[in-house]
Motif scaffolding. Structure first.
Motif, PDB file in Angstrom:
ATOM      1  N   TYR A 100      31.817 -10.920  27.869  1.00 32.49           N
ATOM      2  CA  TYR A 100      31.091 -10.471  29.054  1.00 32.49           C
ATOM      3  C   TYR A 100      31.973 -10.355  30.286  1.00 32.49           C
ATOM      4  O   TYR A 100      33.006 -11.015  30.393  1.00 32.49           O
ATOM      5  CB  TYR A 100      29.969 -11.464  29.370  1.00 32.49           C
ATOM      6  CG  TYR A 100      28.835 -11.429  28.382  1.00 32.49           C
ATOM      7  CD1 TYR A 100      27.964 -10.352  28.338  1.00 32.49           C
ATOM      8  CD2 TYR A 100      28.637 -12.472  27.490  1.00 32.49           C
ATOM      9  CE1 TYR A 100      26.924 -10.311  27.422  1.00 32.49           C
ATOM     10  CE2 TYR A 100      27.596 -12.442  26.578  1.00 32.49           C
ATOM     11  CZ  TYR A 100      26.741 -11.358  26.554  1.00 32.49           C
ATOM     12  OH  TYR A 100      25.720 -11.318  25.652  1.00 32.49           O
ATOM     13  N   PRO A 101      31.542  -9.523  31.257  1.00 32.75           N
ATOM     14  CA  PRO A 101      32.200  -9.558  32.567  1.00 32.75           C
ATOM     15  C   PRO A 101      31.985 -10.916  33.226  1.00 32.75           C
ATOM     16  O   PRO A 101      31.105 -11.683  32.823  1.00 32.75           O
ATOM     17  CB  PRO A 101      31.505  -8.425  33.342  1.00 32.75           C
ATOM     18  CG  PRO A 101      30.213  -8.205  32.644  1.00 32.75           C
ATOM     19  CD  PRO A 101      30.452  -8.532  31.207  1.00 32.75           C
ATOM     20  N   GLN A 102      32.776 -11.199  34.252  1.00 31.92           N
ATOM     21  CA  GLN A 102      32.748 -12.531  34.855  1.00 31.92           C
ATOM     22  C   GLN A 102      31.486 -12.803  35.672  1.00 31.92           C
ATOM     23  O   GLN A 102      31.325 -13.893  36.217  1.00 31.92           O
ATOM     24  CB  GLN A 102      33.988 -12.725  35.726  1.00 31.92           C
ATOM     25  CG  GLN A 102      35.264 -12.738  34.899  1.00 31.92           C
ATOM     26  CD  GLN A 102      36.493 -13.049  35.721  1.00 31.92           C
ATOM     27  OE1 GLN A 102      36.590 -14.105  36.342  1.00 31.92           O
ATOM     28  NE2 GLN A 102      37.424 -12.116  35.753  1.00 31.92           N
ATOM     29  N   PHE A 103      30.610 -11.834  35.733  1.00 30.94           N
ATOM     30  CA  PHE A 103      29.313 -12.007  36.378  1.00 30.94           C
ATOM     31  C   PHE A 103      28.399 -12.890  35.526  1.00 30.94           C
ATOM     32  O   PHE A 103      27.405 -13.431  36.001  1.00 30.94           O
ATOM     33  CB  PHE A 103      28.689 -10.625  36.588  1.00 30.94           C
ATOM     34  CG  PHE A 103      27.394 -10.619  37.350  1.00 30.94           C
ATOM     35  CD1 PHE A 103      27.293 -11.211  38.602  1.00 30.94           C
ATOM     36  CD2 PHE A 103      26.271  -9.984  36.839  1.00 30.94           C
ATOM     37  CE1 PHE A 103      26.098 -11.188  39.319  1.00 30.94           C
ATOM     38  CE2 PHE A 103      25.083  -9.957  37.544  1.00 30.94           C
ATOM     39  CZ  PHE A 103      24.993 -10.557  38.785  1.00 30.94           C
ATOM     40  N   VAL A 104      28.737 -13.038  34.242  1.00 31.98           N
ATOM     41  CA  VAL A 104      27.892 -13.746  33.269  1.00 31.98           C
ATOM     42  C   VAL A 104      28.424 -15.161  33.052  1.00 31.98           C
ATOM     43  O   VAL A 104      29.628 -15.380  32.933  1.00 31.98           O
ATOM     44  CB  VAL A 104      27.871 -12.990  31.923  1.00 31.98           C
ATOM     45  CG1 VAL A 104      27.038 -13.748  30.889  1.00 31.98           C
ATOM     46  CG2 VAL A 104      27.333 -11.579  32.114  1.00 31.98           C
ATOM     47  N   ARG A 105      27.512 -16.131  32.986  1.00 26.26           N
ATOM     48  CA  ARG A 105      27.877 -17.505  32.627  1.00 26.26           C
ATOM     49  C   ARG A 105      27.956 -17.575  31.104  1.00 26.26           C
ATOM     50  O   ARG A 105      26.957 -17.800  30.427  1.00 26.26           O
ATOM     51  CB  ARG A 105      26.847 -18.489  33.164  1.00 26.26           C
ATOM     52  CG  ARG A 105      26.682 -18.420  34.671  1.00 26.26           C
ATOM     53  CD  ARG A 105      25.668 -19.446  35.149  1.00 26.26           C
ATOM     54  NE  ARG A 105      25.276 -19.196  36.526  1.00 26.26           N
ATOM     55  CZ  ARG A 105      24.370 -19.904  37.196  1.00 26.26           C
ATOM     56  NH1 ARG A 105      23.762 -20.916  36.595  1.00 26.26           N
ATOM     57  NH2 ARG A 105      24.060 -19.614  38.443  1.00 26.26           N
ATOM     58  N   PHE A 106      29.157 -17.374  30.591  1.00 24.02           N
ATOM     59  CA  PHE A 106      29.314 -17.255  29.144  1.00 24.02           C
ATOM     60  C   PHE A 106      29.076 -18.558  28.409  1.00 24.02           C
ATOM     61  O   PHE A 106      28.988 -18.577  27.183  1.00 24.02           O
ATOM     62  CB  PHE A 106      30.683 -16.674  28.795  1.00 24.02           C
ATOM     63  CG  PHE A 106      31.854 -17.429  29.384  1.00 24.02           C
ATOM     64  CD1 PHE A 106      32.373 -18.537  28.760  1.00 24.02           C
ATOM     65  CD2 PHE A 106      32.429 -17.001  30.568  1.00 24.02           C
ATOM     66  CE1 PHE A 106      33.444 -19.225  29.295  1.00 24.02           C
ATOM     67  CE2 PHE A 106      33.517 -17.673  31.113  1.00 24.02           C
ATOM     68  CZ  PHE A 106      34.028 -18.801  30.480  1.00 24.02           C
ATOM     69  N   SER A 107      28.978 -19.675  29.130  1.00 26.78           N
ATOM     70  CA  SER A 107      28.684 -20.952  28.467  1.00 26.78           C
ATOM     71  C   SER A 107      27.193 -21.140  28.212  1.00 26.78           C
ATOM     72  O   SER A 107      26.800 -22.041  27.472  1.00 26.78           O
ATOM     73  CB  SER A 107      29.196 -22.119  29.323  1.00 26.78           C
ATOM     74  OG  SER A 107      28.548 -22.132  30.587  1.00 26.78           O
ATOM     75  N   TRP A 108      26.339 -20.312  28.819  1.00 20.24           N
ATOM     76  CA  TRP A 108      24.888 -20.425  28.614  1.00 20.24           C
ATOM     77  C   TRP A 108      24.553 -20.053  27.171  1.00 20.24           C
ATOM     78  O   TRP A 108      25.125 -19.117  26.612  1.00 20.24           O
ATOM     79  CB  TRP A 108      24.152 -19.502  29.581  1.00 20.24           C
ATOM     80  CG  TRP A 108      23.506 -20.172  30.755  1.00 20.24           C
ATOM     81  CD1 TRP A 108      22.222 -20.015  31.177  1.00 20.24           C
ATOM     82  CD2 TRP A 108      24.108 -21.072  31.701  1.00 20.24           C
ATOM     83  NE1 TRP A 108      21.988 -20.762  32.307  1.00 20.24           N
ATOM     84  CE2 TRP A 108      23.128 -21.432  32.652  1.00 20.24           C
ATOM     85  CE3 TRP A 108      25.373 -21.631  31.836  1.00 20.24           C
ATOM     86  CZ2 TRP A 108      23.369 -22.295  33.700  1.00 20.24           C
ATOM     87  CZ3 TRP A 108      25.626 -22.492  32.879  1.00 20.24           C
ATOM     88  CH2 TRP A 108      24.629 -22.823  33.785  1.00 20.24           C
ATOM     89  N   SER A 109      23.593 -20.756  26.588  1.00 18.03           N
ATOM     90  CA  SER A 109      23.262 -20.532  25.178  1.00 18.03           C
ATOM     91  C   SER A 109      22.790 -19.100  24.926  1.00 18.03           C
ATOM     92  O   SER A 109      23.054 -18.535  23.859  1.00 18.03           O
ATOM     93  CB  SER A 109      22.190 -21.527  24.722  1.00 18.03           C
ATOM     94  OG  SER A 109      21.005 -21.387  25.489  1.00 18.03           O
ATOM     95  N   THR A 110      22.112 -18.500  25.895  1.00 19.72           N
ATOM     96  CA  THR A 110      21.656 -17.107  25.741  1.00 19.72           C
ATOM     97  C   THR A 110      22.836 -16.183  25.503  1.00 19.72           C
ATOM     98  O   THR A 110      22.819 -15.344  24.592  1.00 19.72           O
ATOM     99  CB  THR A 110      20.897 -16.643  27.007  1.00 19.72           C
ATOM    100  OG1 THR A 110      19.814 -17.531  27.245  1.00 19.72           O
ATOM    101  CG2 THR A 110      20.373 -15.233  26.838  1.00 19.72           C
ATOM    102  N   ALA A 111      23.878 -16.322  26.318  1.00 20.60           N
ATOM    103  CA  ALA A 111      25.067 -15.481  26.169  1.00 20.60           C
ATOM    104  C   ALA A 111      25.795 -15.798  24.876  1.00 20.60           C
ATOM    105  O   ALA A 111      26.252 -14.896  24.154  1.00 20.60           O
ATOM    106  CB  ALA A 111      25.991 -15.681  27.368  1.00 20.60           C
ATOM    107  N   GLN A 112      25.912 -17.073  24.545  1.00 22.82           N
ATOM    108  CA  GLN A 112      26.635 -17.464  23.336  1.00 22.82           C
ATOM    109  C   GLN A 112      25.931 -16.953  22.075  1.00 22.82           C
ATOM    110  O   GLN A 112      26.577 -16.504  21.138  1.00 22.82           O
ATOM    111  CB  GLN A 112      26.789 -18.981  23.280  1.00 22.82           C
ATOM    112  CG  GLN A 112      27.763 -19.526  24.318  1.00 22.82           C
ATOM    113  CD  GLN A 112      28.011 -21.014  24.157  1.00 22.82           C
ATOM    114  OE1 GLN A 112      27.196 -21.739  23.586  1.00 22.82           O
ATOM    115  NE2 GLN A 112      29.136 -21.475  24.661  1.00 22.82           N
ATOM    116  N   THR A 113      24.603 -17.027  22.078  1.00 24.95           N
ATOM    117  CA  THR A 113      23.848 -16.551  20.915  1.00 24.95           C
ATOM    118  C   THR A 113      24.062 -15.065  20.688  1.00 24.95           C
ATOM    119  O   THR A 113      24.262 -14.605  19.552  1.00 24.95           O
ATOM    120  CB  THR A 113      22.339 -16.839  21.103  1.00 24.95           C
ATOM    121  OG1 THR A 113      22.143 -18.250  21.219  1.00 24.95           O
ATOM    122  CG2 THR A 113      21.537 -16.308  19.929  1.00 24.95           C
TER     123      THR A 113
END
Length: 317
Positions: free
Chosen positions: A243-256
């Protein structure tokens, strides 16, 4: 016919420093009213953007003399979550016009900083990050000469433990930590408004470091359960670089989503030589992407992920 009134100009909150580098942390602050250096003061602490998967989290403090509590209350400040964006902007304008006795400070924590903190080897969870940020802002007020006697905080974690922690950290100051403090104490409501206005402005004016073309800014509320937010996350998921750095990539939604939609990557472990393990799996090792020979092979076609973040291969340590 009378002329229409000129539009109200946004109250002063210079975000240029954060916009110049929105991958870290940035502190903004108003001028310190002289009366706050002369009289006993109260201070409120609150945050905005703890739950969203998109955008920063902003911690805010607001402070004023204890003798001005009623005047602050008369400004009709309220919990920012109960207000519209326009109402928050108007109330921040009122706070700005009361700058002879009201001061504020903010700490903007970028999505990148939040995620890298949470995923580093020595775990640094969101509660610890929140506590340390709040403590840093209270200390900033003290270092600036504000005569703090009372501090009110919207709790993160168990209120009693947090209250003891702050009381021990700031002896001589009466600390009150409560759930929903932003609806109980006007000075916390004011801090909530400052933090939410800053987050709203940062999200609306986010400068994407990545080359994403004509970016779609209709990402909904930014909360994980928002269908528009999920749709945006799917649209801007790079199968290799995430993801772009606008996204909290540690959040489970993004990780899933990354686990289900992105390319599977095998990371070499310490128990087996990386290149040999990759050869055995008939797969290229992640380490090979950073080797000198690989750099030469791709000198003319470096991926934008590396150029946008100014990353270069190391030939020696």
């Amino acid at each position: 016919m009378s002329a229409s009134a000129p539009p109200v100009q946004p109250a002063d909150m210079d975000l240029k420093q954060f916009e110049a580098d929105n991958c870290g942390s940035c502190r903004l602050a108003s001028l310190i009213p002289e009366v706050c250096r002369a009289e006993d003061c109260c201070l409120g602490v609150d945050e905005a953007g703890r739950g969203p998967v998109l955008g920063p989290m902003v911690y805010g403090i607001c402070f004023c003399p204890v003798s001005k509590k009623e005047e602050l209350k008369d400004l009709k400040v309220a919990d920012s979550k109960t207000l519209t964006e326009a109402e928050r902007e108007n109330l921040f304008q009122n706070l700005d016009q009361a700058k002879s006795y009201v001061g504020w400070a903010l700490q903007i924590l970028s999505p990148n900083m939040i995620s890298t903190s949470m995923l580093q080897r020595m775990k640094y969870n969101l509660n610890a990050l929140s506590h340390d940020t709040a403590i840093g802002l209270i200390q900033y007020a003290l270092d600036s000469g504000v005569q703090l006697k009372e501090v009110y905080v919207d709790t993160v974690g168990p209120a009693e433990k947090y209250e003891v922690k702050l009381s021990q950290r700031f002896p001589g100051i009466k600390v009150t930590v409560r759930p929903k403090a932003d609806s109980l104490f006007p000075v916390v409501s004011a801090a909530s408004i400052c933090a939410k206005v800053a987050r709203d402005r940062v999200v609306k004016g986010w400068k994407f470091a990545e080359d994403l073309g004509q970016i779609d800014t209709d990402y909904g509320s930014g909360y994980p359960n928002d269908p528009k937010t999920k749709e945006w996350l799917l649209k801007y998921l790079d199968p290799v670089f995430g993801y772009p750095q606008f996204v909290r990539f540690s959040w489970s939604t993004a990780q899933t989503l990354m686990d289900s939609k992105a390319v599977t990557v095998r990371w070499d472990d310490d128990e087996e030589d990386g290149e040999k393990a990759a050869e055995r799996q008939n797969n290229r090792s992640m380490l090979s992407y950073f080797s000198a020979s690989a750099e030469a092979d791709r000198a003319q076609q470096t991926h934008r992920f590396f150029t946008e973040r100014r990353l270069k291969s190391l030939k020696s340590l």
